[in-house]
Design an enzyme around this catalytic site. Structure first.
Site, short mmCIF file in Angstrom:
data_model
loop_
_atom_site.label_atom_id
_atom_site.label_comp_id
_atom_site.label_asym_id
_atom_site.label_seq_id
_atom_site.Cartn_x
_atom_site.Cartn_y
_atom_site.Cartn_z
N TRP A 111 0.84 -1.21 0.00
CA TRP A 111 0.00 0.00 0.00
C TRP A 111 0.87 1.25 0.00
O TRP A 111 0.40 2.35 -0.28
CB TRP A 111 -0.99 0.00 1.16
CG TRP A 111 -0.42 0.26 2.53
CD1 TRP A 111 0.51 -0.47 3.19
CD2 TRP A 111 -0.74 1.35 3.41
NE1 TRP A 111 0.80 0.07 4.42
CE2 TRP A 111 0.03 1.19 4.59
CE3 TRP A 111 -1.60 2.44 3.34
CZ2 TRP A 111 -0.03 2.07 5.67
CZ3 TRP A 111 -1.67 3.31 4.43
CH2 TRP A 111 -0.89 3.12 5.58
N ASP A 112 2.17 1.08 0.28
CA ASP A 112 3.12 2.18 0.21
C ASP A 112 2.98 2.97 -1.08
O ASP A 112 3.10 4.20 -1.09
CB ASP A 112 4.56 1.64 0.25
CG ASP A 112 4.85 0.77 1.45
OD1 ASP A 112 3.90 0.21 2.02
OD2 ASP A 112 6.04 0.63 1.80
N GLU A 131 1.13 -1.20 13.02
CA GLU A 131 1.17 -2.66 13.11
C GLU A 131 1.59 -3.14 14.50
O GLU A 131 1.73 -4.35 14.71
CB GLU A 131 2.12 -3.22 12.04
CG GLU A 131 1.56 -3.07 10.63
CD GLU A 131 2.57 -3.43 9.54
OE1 GLU A 131 3.77 -3.20 9.76
OE2 GLU A 131 2.15 -3.93 8.49
N LYS A 183 3.73 2.33 16.11
CA LYS A 183 4.81 2.10 15.16
C LYS A 183 4.86 3.18 14.09
O LYS A 183 5.92 3.64 13.71
CB LYS A 183 4.61 0.73 14.50
CG LYS A 183 5.71 0.33 13.54
CD LYS A 183 5.37 -1.00 12.88
CE LYS A 183 6.43 -1.42 11.88
NZ LYS A 183 5.96 -2.51 11.02
N GLN A 184 3.70 3.55 13.60
CA GLN A 184 3.67 4.57 12.55
C GLN A 184 2.33 5.27 12.60
O GLN A 184 1.35 4.72 13.10
CB GLN A 184 3.89 3.96 11.18
CG GLN A 184 2.70 3.20 10.61
CD GLN A 184 3.00 2.63 9.22
OE1 GLN A 184 3.55 1.55 9.11
NE2 GLN A 184 2.66 3.37 8.19
#
Lengths: 777, 777
Positions: B357-358, B488, B600-601
């Protein structure tokens, strides 16, 4: 479900060959004696679907794990129960044709497992390509008398003249685990030997260095005449006795006798295994196979006297019940504290490891209530021996100060499993271990065990719970986040009721035990508190956590919610699942299973079973009524708990439904996976359902207490109970319970709420509640 | 963090050899041209730690997966980007000693990657065991002009007389993937050839049958004299040109020129690859290496004109920014719709697959705003080509009626990844694909794309969301259970705000697009609705779901909760994590990470970035202030989003902190994993931070809109934007913005809220907001 075995109270009977079910039969017809065992495979060459499996208790291999995406904290290996030498192999070739049931025409076939005597036998008549016929008669057993000995009595009878015959008696250590992760072979040969009668091979496991030595004494005879081997082929991992004959007459019979000895490094030094003389011990060498089989049958007779549950009135259940008890006694007998009860016993390779929470949560009642205290103590003490590894395991996951997390799966105390949602999160296993200590001490009154190890285990477990829970400012309570409960169809959930409840229970029970020991045995307490570096503020914090633990509930009811947010799910009964989607785990993707409300195995109900003395019937009933329709019982460990609770709640249909599933799980292959091996640990659940459920067995004031609910359609249900040195015998009929014991003095028991004194040599009869079919409402 | 490279605006410079960082340097010094690429490894033999990696775009191998505990629905294979022929190998032996930087004394060493010209060069002087010295000069490039061509110019200069010299120019197809699951080799050789100048090998992948052919033209010269090879060794997978000399004089130089051609089956038929003549194309054969390198530099010059972001005032950031743009342009250039942007590009093997999906969530803005519409469309159309596989994937997981779940990781549209919590649950990826269509159509105004494929993708995605959400009676809202969000470090959570919000957005946008097409192009709608078997009640249900979607919020605030129960966690700032526990995933067990509040992000913030036009500044600020302290940025994709939002919120420190991390992630190895390869897709995030963040680029009424927040300490920030056929050039200083364009007519742009008309050939200057250091409060 498959129903291809004949119903018989003492036997499994397969009266025609089912190649499509061969792996299932190999599992259910397994043999063992606690020290070693094997699947019930055919002796001859068989090119159809088969798993030839022989396993030696306690011998394992740390197979390199197979992990796609490594997570920090995973163990590096998974301990595999090891497939070892195949000693039962007999290869037969006649008129140039190899005997192979996959390729010959089978005129008749009967395979029987006589559970009363512990003997697997087979009779089968085959037609060869040239039209000639022959009959094979085989019998084998793994001795319960001589724990290193197995026996094979193998006869071929020819119905036609034959031009040539070759019989190979094979000892084969060139074996692999079917479930090896990287197809590695795990054994390396140390020596092999063969002479006119004996074959012997010793092999050692790689990495773990376990040496196993298997020997066999082979003799072929016909009409009472011994036939010497034509040649003996001795290779590294295989020894073959080769018998060949030029002509065979119609009616002639050839009998191969094999006496086999399996020596395990648990009982011998390496040098003993490498240097012992290459003959059978005299006692074995001098006895005939029928004599040895008869001694073996006597041993089984004694086991059955102590452990049998006799049910008259439902032969299919009776067969299932005996099958479960038989397999349990073949797997583990509380004779060796180093061993434990593997989930597949000696019947398959799936799962590996030997010790799961199954032992404490499901198997213990059977052994606790049928075996002598010193034997049961070995089973309990097992976890104390593993305490250092459990502490190391918790440290690896970031816990400190002597907190212990027992492994999900282990051989030697180290964790083997690596699915994060299980390994790191199915932490309720810790509580079952504490609960087993509680159960053991309650029933045996052996409070000394606290000082002998029990309290150290309890403290380490309570420390884990105290660190694993934390104060939620939002809920104003202690919470436990990120767990997998007994219902493995939910992962990484918050506040699983069972986990929270049992954690609180552990803290409370440990607190109580500390107080007891401080008072009763201050010196031991001093030793223990030094050893565990006890901090005086620990107990106060534990009480705080216990008192303020958060429990999810369904508002306006007595239903405990399995976890936070459970009611966000679509609540649909399991009966609405289409047939072709069952079992779910074989048909649905994991996310779908996790999102659904379907419950793999008793979870809230498991807690209500374990803490049944703390909840009223109404609470148990409401929870049962809510959860039972959602439960798919795709763990073998589930139906026994439902049956037990249903019996106590007076629901006949539910009691029998789940009892049947529980005791015939493998015989009828309910979960479509018996081909991988039998569900040994769940078999003990049958005993929970029958004795704790239908007979309502509990403890009150240290005395046995029974509160039966006897199914109306059964004639009798009889069993024995061992309680504090006294053997009780209980017999239920729909009308009454008759109880007696083997002691010289009188003993008090409770029947329902009434205390009864049963004098020595007498039996007491008491009317009981009958479970009847409820009227359709 | 490691800081061993010299700061330079256009170059990476390693001015002494760091064997301990060699794998990191191999990754950062990588070369590529979108068609093929390689790590920046040493040409000579190197026995230290190294990964020699060469990769050809689109060529993969479906490696058998490694799974410990199989879950129903897992894919059977994981597509690996394939390590292919090493064409840069030069083996040198002199005075009986093999040149190997791991074993020789290194007197000086400089490795440089000239990003302006796309050339990797090295100069290093070595001392041999016998005390003699030599200097190696090497230069290589992978041509941006001739997309099949790579060049090596390799010179050895001797400072002492030498008794013997052997130079082997090697073409080596005997390569393995380091990340092969079962150590399998993936290539089988088809043919190999060698003559005085040429080497050529064609090899085919097992299973997928991709043939790759690599040829090289080799010439060794000294003082302008060609030296013929002494022998040519032609093996199945290796061809070696062997040059040997008896004596070498001090001061003598030997230069090896290699012109290499890599032919991919994406552009040739199998028979072409097997039958084409074994020479270089004339244009290549006739040109000198300096000529070819100079053409290559011209191509880079054009690329930089279009794509450069020039930052004066912070050389370290300038280097990082150019490095990111350089690597992106080396990896993917929108020239081929079959290719995509692999997470490691051509710099390593980790992760496999090419498409995450990046691409849609992070890479698209860079390409969308710098490339021409027809090129960007290739990137968008890629997912339409994979729609059938996405529908099949959803069906496999139990969805129906044309719902699509795009894979987490893919090469050909099929899912490759198998961790249940990602594969089955990180489903928000679907929304990013829809969002990319929206972005593409908004900026380009290419509404035709709806009928050309876009709407089919949107409908399939919306169908998925409509089936994946359900009505919660408890919450009286639609919920989405069991997901993994962008963060995640949470798995199998309920009602992830980002997932729910973007799902609702997809439904709403698809609804809008359907209505648009029904009206604007009823015929196309008729075709599409027939094709997708449109049901008239679908739209109404979607609206219902969208309107009644559940969003967790923090009471009394504007903070959206990342998921249900987030506030049950202990909320502690990431700054309280001990240094030795960072990065968390390398130090803490997974359960601990999951239980913690650490992110995480960007997750909620990712949603606020994407839907920034729907939320006011106060909402974005409150969420930023809540989540930023909890975020550990252990995904490379995270800091760019924080930097972008911080710039818009006017926070200079945060803007620069995250920008620096984002653009120097690999150069300084922030996450301690660059050795596995560079984080290519996250590099596009730098562009998000600079252009969307600092320059505040958006769309308003179809016009470019800029709202800059320029850091006070920078001198200038300049970049180009491509918008609807017009090239804009933007230059920021702390005081003003100067904007011009390359069009013949006037164009309107917004600066903050003001609409400005920029006439052709003029530039417009506008005062802007400066980001200043906030006063300590």
């Amino acid at each position: 479900m498959k129903q291809y075995l004949k119903i018989d109270p003492w036997k499994l009977i397969e009266d025609e060959f089912h190649p499509e079910y061969n792996r299932i039969s190999e599992a259910t017809f397994s043999l063992g004696n606690g020290r070693f065992g094997q699947r019930g495979y055919l002796e001859e060459e068989y090119t159809g679907d088969s798993l030839i499996g022989n396993y030696v208790a306690g011998i394992y291999y740390p197979d390199k794990t197979k992990v796609g995406w490594w997570k920090n904290g995973y163990p590096e290996y998974f301990a595999k129960v090891l497939n070892a030498a195949n000693w039962a192999s007999v290869k037969v070739q006649v008129n140039q044709q190899i005997i192979d049931l996959h390729r010959c025409e089978i005129l008749s076939f009967t395979r029987e497992l006589d559970m009363k005597r512990g003997v697997l036998s087979r009779k089968c008549t085959l037609k060869l390509d040239d039209g000639s016929t022959l009959t094979i008669y085989s019998k084998r057993c793994i001795s319960q008398t001589h724990k290193e000995i197995a026996l094979l009595d193998y006869t071929i009878e020819f119905h036609d003249d034959m031009a040539d015959l070759q019989i190979e008696s094979v000892l084969d250590f060139d074996v692999r685990n079917e479930d090896a992760n990287y197809d590695d072979q795990f054994w390396e040969p140390l020596f092999s030997h063969g002479d006119e009668r004996m074959a012997c091979i010793a092999a050692q496991t790689l990495k773990t260095g376990f040496t196993v030595r298997v020997s066999s004494d082979n003799s072929l005879s016909s009409d009472g005449e011994l036939i010497p081997p034509g040649s003996i082929d001795v290779r590294d991992k295989v020894v073959i006795h080769n018998y060949s004959l030029d002509t065979v007459k119609a009616g002639q019979r050839f009998t191969l006798h094999k006496k086999v000895r399996v020596q395990s490094p648990l009982f011998y030094t390496q040098s003993e295994l490498l240097s012992e003389e290459l003959r059978m011990p005299r006692m074995i060498a001098d006895a005939t196979i029928p004599e040895l089989m008869s001694a073996h049958a006597e041993s089984w007779d004694k086991l059955w006297t102590q452990h049998d549950v006799q049910l008259d009135g439902d032969p299919s259940l009776q067969q299932g019940i005996r099958f479960c008890i038989f397999q349990l006694l073949q797997t583990y007998n509380c004779e060796d504290g180093r061993l434990n009860i593997g989930p597949k016993g000696f019947t398959g390779e799936k799962y590996g490891g030997t010790t799961y929470w199954d032992t404490e949560a499901y198997c213990l009642p059977f052994y606790l209530h049928t075996k002598e205290q010193d034997k049961v103590k070995k089973l309990i003490f097992y976890r104390y021996r593993h305490l250092p590894q459990a502490i190391a395991n918790a440290e690896k996951l970031g816990f400190s100060d002597g907190a212990a997390l027992y492994p999900m799966v282990t051989m030697n105390g180290e964790e083997c499993h690596n699915e994060w949602e299980i390994t790191f999160e199915e932490i309720h296993r810790n509580s079952a271990i504490a609960y087993a200590i509680y159960n053991y001490i309650q029933y045996t009154d052996d409070k000394h065990y606290l000082a002998q190890g029990g309290l150290e285990v309890l403290i380490a477990i309570s420390r884990f719970w105290s660190q694993r829970s934390h104060w939620s400012r939002d809920k104003e309570a202690y919470v436990i986040l990120g767990v997998t409960g007994p219902n493995e169809y939910e992962n990484n959930i918050n506040n699983n009721w069972y986990t929270n409840r049992m954690a609180a229970w552990c803290l409370s029970y440990t607190d109580e035990c500390i107080n007891y020991l401080k008072d009763a045995d201050p010196e031991s307490w001093k030793d223990i508190s030094d050893k565990v570096r006890w901090q005086d503020d620990e107990q106060a914090h534990w009480r705080d956590v216990e008192k303020q633990m958060y429990y999810p509930i369904m508002e306006g009811s007595k239903v405990f919610l399995q976890q936070d947010g459970f009611l966000d799910k679509e609540i649909l009964p399991a009966s609405s699942i289409p047939e072709d989607q069952i079992p779910l785990y074989q048909h649905q993707s994991w996310d779908r299973i996790l999102r659904s409300c379907y419950i793999k195995q008793a979870d809230v109900l498991q807690g209500l079973y374990m803490l049944r003395d703390k909840y009223d019937e109404e609470t148990i009933r409401e929870n049962y009524d809510f959860y039972e329709p959602l439960t798919v019982h795709e763990s073998s460990l589930s139906p026994c708990i439902h049956s037990m609770l249903a019996a106590r709640l007076g629901d006949l249909d539910q009691t029998l439904l789940h009892l049947r599933r529980s005791c015939r799980l493998d015989l009828d292959d309910y979960n479509n996976n018996t081909r991988e091996g039998c569900h040994i640990t769940s078999m003990a659940g049958v005993w929970i359902a029958l004795v704790e459920g239908i007979a309502g067995y509990d403890l009150r004031d240290g005395r046995p207490a029974l509160a039966p609910h006897m199914p109306e359609m059964w004639d009798t249900l009889s069993f024995s109970l061992h309680h504090r040195g006294v053997g009780y015998h209980v017999k239920l009929t729909p009308a009454e319970m008759i109880i007696s014991h083997d002691s010289d003095t009188s003993h008090d028991v409770y029947i329902y709420d009434e205390m009864i004194t049963v004098a020595s040599g007498t039996s007491h009869s008491h009317s009981i509640t009958t479970l009847t079919q409820s009227e359709p409402s």
